[in-house]
Scaffold this active site. Structure first.
Site, mmCIF file in Angstrom:
data_model
loop_
_atom_site.group_PDB
_atom_site.id
_atom_site.type_symbol
_atom_site.label_atom_id
_atom_site.label_comp_id
_atom_site.label_asym_id
_atom_site.label_seq_id
_atom_site.Cartn_x
_atom_site.Cartn_y
_atom_site.Cartn_z
ATOM 1 N N ARG A 124 -5.679 5.643 65.305
ATOM 2 C CA ARG A 124 -4.759 4.717 64.387
ATOM 3 C C ARG A 124 -4.668 5.747 63.161
ATOM 4 N NH1 ARG A 124 -3.181 2.379 68.176
ATOM 5 N NH2 ARG A 124 -3.466 -0.002 68.450
ATOM 6 N N GLU A 169 3.715 3.717 60.353
ATOM 7 C CA GLU A 169 4.569 4.017 61.183
ATOM 8 C C GLU A 169 5.519 3.111 61.688
ATOM 9 O OE1 GLU A 169 2.094 3.753 65.401
ATOM 10 O OE2 GLU A 169 1.497 5.447 64.227
ATOM 11 N N HIS A 174 3.981 8.298 68.153
ATOM 12 C CA HIS A 174 2.822 7.343 68.974
ATOM 13 C C HIS A 174 3.369 7.334 70.506
ATOM 14 C CE1 HIS A 174 0.509 3.724 67.890
ATOM 15 N NE2 HIS A 174 -0.003 4.297 69.101
#
Length: 315
Positions: free
Chosen positions: A232, A261, A279
């Site tokens: 994360r 993000e 991601h």
């Protein structure tokens, strides 16, 4: 009005959307849309299929007074206030294990790509610079490096196991030592960073790991170090990382996750010693299908009065 037992919040594939609709789920584009639903519809909702990064707290849960289960799409559930759910008797589930291989594969791929300079090498071919300017500076050898894995859970162990055939010396930090095949345990992240060439972050997100990769940890990694994060964005002190990359106090970073993000700090995004990805750790057809199927199995189990398949809490 037809009562809805399940709400599906988030952006799902057509296949997952159809499968959820087949369960009678009503789709919502975002958590913000929850409050606009009629009260009688909200009162009948017992299951919530959730796919998103927006904070899902007690206030949102209170809009669904009959809620029994929040089935999260993803292994990370830091966006969900699990304590608030538990206090309300709501089961929270996630989708562990089915994405371990993809995330571990990506982590190792990112480490290789950064050490071997894949991104500038590809750019040189595409731009014509290879023929115009000649060969690039030499990259670094990947095999045989000392690699630290920060967090030796399911994904961390898969990452470490993949690095063994690369003749890497494996070091790790975890909340407690693990029974491992000769891998070296360190009792804090700074000690881990000091002992290795490169470090891969694989801890869970949330308040307990906020800023765990601190300025001190980054400094300890040193000028030849590469930092990889598939966990994360909150785990890394991003301001400290930007400064270290700008000043050459670490050699490079490869990040699949970022603070805030999909909005990435432009100072970070433009750095030439950063390998950035949007991601995509679990972003394969096979794994996303398995995640969706597990999310639905959790919903079906709890709504049928059975135990969740992969519970996060004991509500």
């Amino acid at each position: 009005m037809r009562m809805t037992r399940i709400l599906a919040i988030g952006s799902y594939t057509d296949t997952d959307s159809a499968a959820l609709a087949g369960m009678g789920a009503q789709a919502l584009p975002s958590l913000d849309a929850l409050a606009s639903l009629p009260q009688d519809l909200r009162s009948g909702v017992e299951g919530l299929a959730y796919k998103g990064h927006a904070a899902l707290g007690g206030d949102s849960m209170d809009l669904l007074p009959g809620l029994k289960v929040i089935a999260n799409f993803g292994v990370g559930y830091d966006a969900i206030d699990v304590e608030a759910a538990t206090a309300r008797g709501i089961v929270v589930t996630n989708t562990p294990d089915v994405l371990n291989d993809d995330v571990a594969d990506l982590a190792v791929g990112m480490l290789i790509a950064q050490n071997r300079g894949f991104e500038p090498a590809m750019a040189a071919v595409r731009s014509g610079d290879w023929s115009a300017k000649g060969d690039l500076p030499l990259a670094r050898k990947m095999s045989g490096r000392r690699v630290g894995v920060l967090g030796l859970g399911r994904i961390g162990q898969e990452i470490a196991a993949r690095l063994v055939p690369f003749k890497c010396e494996i070091h790790y930090w975890s909340r407690s030592p693990k029974t491992t095949p000769g891998w070296t345990f360190h009792d804090n992240p700074v000690a881990l960073a000091q002992a290795v060439d490169d470090m891969i972050v694989a801890v869970v997100g949330g308040p307990e790991t906020e800023g765990l990769v601190s300025a001190q940890v980054i400094e300890a990694l040193g000028t030849d170090g590469v930092l990889v994060n598939i966990a994360r964005g909150s785990v890394i002190d991003e301001a400290a990382l930007i400064e270290a990359l700008e000043e050459g106090r670490i050699r490079g970073a490869a990040l699949d996750v970022f603070r805030g993000e999909p909005h990435v700090d432009p100072r970070l995004a433009r750095l030439p010693n950063l390998l950035p990805l949007p991601h995509i750790g679990s972003a394969t057809v096979e794994t996303r299908a398995a995640m969706g199927a597990l999310q639905r199995r959790n919903l079906q189990a709890v709504l049928a009065g059975d135990a969740a398949v992969t519970p996060v809490n004991a509500a």
